[in-house]
Design a protein around this motif. Structure first.
Motif, short mmCIF file in Angstrom:
data_model
loop_
_atom_site.label_atom_id
_atom_site.label_comp_id
_atom_site.label_asym_id
_atom_site.label_seq_id
_atom_site.Cartn_x
_atom_site.Cartn_y
_atom_site.Cartn_z
N TYR A 121 37.37 60.53 113.33
CA TYR A 121 37.19 59.93 111.75
C TYR A 121 37.09 58.55 112.73
CZ TYR A 121 36.99 62.83 108.21
OH TYR A 121 37.23 63.75 107.31
N GLY A 122 37.70 58.18 113.97
CA GLY A 122 38.32 57.04 114.49
C GLY A 122 36.82 56.21 114.74
N TYR A 123 36.21 56.48 114.98
CA TYR A 123 34.83 56.95 116.13
C TYR A 123 33.69 55.70 114.39
CZ TYR A 123 30.96 55.87 119.01
OH TYR A 123 30.85 56.03 120.36
N MET A 124 34.39 55.86 113.37
CA MET A 124 33.27 55.51 111.93
C MET A 124 34.09 54.15 111.36
SD MET A 124 31.89 58.32 111.27
CE MET A 124 31.83 58.30 112.77
N MET A 125 32.93 53.18 111.54
CA MET A 125 33.11 52.23 110.66
C MET A 125 33.53 51.71 109.72
SD MET A 125 32.35 50.25 114.20
CE MET A 125 32.38 48.41 113.64
N GLU A 126 33.97 52.91 108.77
CA GLU A 126 34.56 52.12 107.37
C GLU A 126 36.61 52.62 107.81
OE1 GLU A 126 34.55 56.30 105.69
OE2 GLU A 126 32.84 55.99 106.92
N TYR A 127 36.18 52.86 109.22
CA TYR A 127 37.78 52.82 109.61
C TYR A 127 38.29 51.48 110.18
CZ TYR A 127 38.85 57.50 107.68
OH TYR A 127 39.01 58.69 106.74
N PRO A 128 39.49 50.84 109.55
CA PRO A 128 39.37 49.31 110.76
C PRO A 128 40.33 49.74 111.98
CG PRO A 128 41.01 50.59 109.19
CD PRO A 128 40.26 51.12 108.52
N ILE A 129 40.17 51.27 112.21
CA ILE A 129 40.47 51.20 114.09
C ILE A 129 39.35 51.34 114.00
CG2 ILE A 129 40.78 53.76 113.74
CD1 ILE A 129 42.89 51.90 115.67
N GLY A 130 37.63 52.08 113.95
CA GLY A 130 36.89 51.54 114.40
C GLY A 130 36.44 50.37 115.02
N ARG A 131 36.47 49.26 113.57
CA ARG A 131 36.40 48.16 113.64
C ARG A 131 37.10 47.67 114.87
NH1 ARG A 131 36.25 44.97 108.69
NH2 ARG A 131 34.70 46.32 108.19
N ALA A 132 38.23 47.73 115.16
CA ALA A 132 39.09 47.57 116.58
C ALA A 132 38.84 47.65 117.70
CB ALA A 132 40.40 47.60 115.86
N TYR A 133 38.04 48.85 117.15
CA TYR A 133 38.06 49.48 118.32
C TYR A 133 36.05 48.06 119.18
CZ TYR A 133 36.34 52.47 122.74
OH TYR A 133 35.95 53.48 123.84
N VAL A 134 35.90 48.16 119.08
CA VAL A 134 34.73 47.21 119.28
C VAL A 134 34.97 46.00 119.12
CG1 VAL A 134 32.60 49.16 118.63
CG2 VAL A 134 33.83 47.54 116.75
N ASP A 135 35.72 45.41 118.33
CA ASP A 135 36.19 43.73 118.49
C ASP A 135 37.02 43.75 119.68
OD1 ASP A 135 34.41 43.54 115.93
OD2 ASP A 135 36.84 43.22 114.84
N SER A 136 37.87 44.82 119.72
CA SER A 136 39.14 44.32 121.61
C SER A 136 38.33 44.15 122.41
CB SER A 136 40.23 45.92 120.91
OG SER A 136 39.29 46.32 121.97
N ARG A 137 37.57 44.67 122.78
CA ARG A 137 36.60 44.81 124.10
C ARG A 137 36.99 43.33 125.06
NH1 ARG A 137 37.16 44.92 128.74
NH2 ARG A 137 35.72 46.29 130.09
N ILE A 138 36.28 42.27 124.03
CA ILE A 138 36.30 40.96 124.56
C ILE A 138 37.45 40.40 124.94
CG2 ILE A 138 36.00 39.60 122.24
CD1 ILE A 138 34.49 39.12 125.32
N GLN A 139 38.34 40.87 124.76
CA GLN A 139 39.93 40.22 124.83
C GLN A 139 40.38 39.85 126.33
OE1 GLN A 139 41.27 38.65 122.49
NE2 GLN A 139 42.55 39.85 120.92
N THR A 140 39.88 40.49 126.89
CA THR A 140 40.69 40.87 128.19
C THR A 140 39.50 39.82 129.19
OG1 THR A 140 39.10 42.16 128.95
CG2 THR A 140 41.28 43.21 128.17
N ILE A 141 38.31 39.73 128.63
CA ILE A 141 37.18 38.73 128.99
C ILE A 141 37.11 37.04 128.62
CG2 ILE A 141 34.42 38.40 129.60
CD1 ILE A 141 34.22 40.89 128.80
N TYR A 142 37.42 36.56 127.69
CA TYR A 142 37.60 35.53 127.27
C TYR A 142 38.92 34.38 127.76
CZ TYR A 142 38.17 36.32 122.66
OH TYR A 142 39.03 37.04 121.04
N GLY A 143 38.83 33.41 127.08
CA GLY A 143 39.98 32.94 128.07
C GLY A 143 40.25 32.81 128.83
N GLY A 144 39.38 33.39 130.10
CA GLY A 144 39.53 33.35 131.58
C GLY A 144 40.29 34.98 131.74
N THR A 145 39.39 36.19 132.67
CA THR A 145 39.58 37.36 132.28
C THR A 145 40.52 37.30 132.89
OG1 THR A 145 38.60 37.46 134.89
CG2 THR A 145 36.81 37.51 132.89
#
Length: 385
Positions: free
Chosen positions: A344-368
């Motif tokens: 279920y964690g891999y399903m976009m209907e669960y907020p954790i699924g969306r958080a998974y793809v949304d979080s990856r950019i955080q260590t990159i933008y604003g300075g890696t």
């Protein structure tokens, strides 16, 4: 442990923000994610509510709030409701573009732009990154040449948050190619400037509804008085404002980590396997214990940094440490939470699924993360120079 970071006014504001998001943002968010663009109506609704332009002085139509804890509340509530694409655009507008204009703008510039930005009628962006210049801003090639009472701008920018909707864009330009780091300036380009166009609306791994674009400048002519701050001090202006940008990302990161943990904590005591809640399995409990500890320790540090920001004491090094640590923690926590959700964690209907793809950019933008560590490392080395 109860956090002492927030006071009664912040908690009262939290309830209002929570109600606003439930009424104006959450019902439309799935459609925006599908359309890959947030409606401008979300911005004007946030303007009416007073969630945009908190730092705009009252004389220019804003709330005049300089206490960043109110923005911290907004970040936590956006993370809790998993409407991250909306929060990302709002952070650039409120934590980057508006402070530049408030701190560097002339009275005329403030009167021209800030009221609309506080109302959500004008959306702001900052254009630093180029196809060949990311973390190393000295590689910027976009040029601005003075021609009488105008600047003529040529170049291309990419990965620009709010790029499609932006009504005003702070553009990092090279105004003196022979002056090295002293050859950069900040120039504001408005939506209807001839020669200014949007390139592609970029298709990203996550943050689907968040507006990210390429910007193109072809002999764009803007008035000379659109120069923001001092000519030739653009690089210095950027360095002066980076602590706020990076602590903003850190605040959003730890808020997202906390939200992911809370969703997962509830899930594992509802989901059963082998006849009992998976939260009763030792591995799950150890994972929850580790995440809670790391989150609470990091929250304490970030809270102190936010207070230091309010006191004018947050350094670029402190902000860099907070940014890399909080964003790396966010990605670790979200990944573990996906695992604990199972399929279920891999399903976009669960907020954790969306958080998974949304979080990856955080260590990159604003300075890696690597650039943040280099900043901290240079500071350590300077003790021995």
């Amino acid at each position: 442990m109860q956090r002492r970071h927030f006071e009664a006014d912040h908690q009262a504001y939290r309830e209002s923000v929570r109600e606003f998001l439930a009424r104006e943002i959450e019902p439309h968010y799935e459609r925006w994610e599908t359309d890959k663009l947030i409606d401008r109506s979300a911005w004007t609704a946030a303007g009416r509510f007073g969630m945009v332009g908190l730092g705009v002085p009252e004389e220019f139509g804003g709330s005049g709030v300089t206490d960043y804890r109110f923005r911290h509340v907004v970040a936590e509530e956006i993370a809790r409701t998993a409407v991250t694409s909306f929060g990302s655009g709002l952070s650039v507008h409120d934590d980057i573009v508006i402070p530049y204009i408030v701190h560097l703008g002339t009275e005329e510039q403030k009167r021209r732009w800030l009221p609309g930005m506080a109302a959500g009628d004008l959306i702001g962006a900052i254009a630093m990154t180029e196809p060949g210049a990311g973390s190393d801003l000295q590689g910027v090639k976009t040029s601005a040449v003075r021609d009488g009472d105008e600047w003529v701008i040529n170049g291309q920018k990419t990965f620009i948050t709010n790029g499609i909707h932006a009504d005003i864009v702070i553009v990092v330009c090279r105004t003196d190619p022979e002056a090295g780091s002293r050859g950069f300036s900040l120039i504001v380009v408005e939506r209807d400037a001839p020669g200014f166009s949007r390139g592609r609306k970029l298709h990203k791994v996550g943050l689907a509804a968040q507006d990210t674009a390429e910007l193109v400048f072809e002999d764009v002519r803007v008035p000379a008085d659109n120069l923001l701050g001092t000519e030739g001090r653009g690089f210095i202006h950027l360095m002066e404002n980076l602590p706020l940008e990076r602590i903003s990302i850190a605040v959003n990161a730890i808020a997202a980590a906390r939200a992911a943990y809370e969703w997962t904590k509830s899930y594992v005591f509802e989901r059963k396997a082998f006849g009992r809640p998976i939260g009763d399995l030792q591995n799950t409990r150890f994972a929850l214990a580790e995440m809670r500890t790391e989150i609470e320790v990091t929250e304490s540090h970030i809270d102190r940094c936010v207070l230091a920001l309010g006191d004018g004491e947050l350094t670029a090094v402190d902000a860099s440490m907070s940014k890399w640590w909080a964003t790396e923690l966010q990605t670790r926590v979200v990944d573990r939470c996906v695992q604990l959700h199972g399929g279920y964690g891999y399903m976009m209907e669960y907020p954790i699924g969306r958080a998974y793809v949304d979080s990856r950019i955080q260590t990159i933008y604003g300075g890696t993360t690597e650039i943040m560590k280099e900043i901290v490392g240079r500071d350590i080395a300077s003790e021995f120079r």
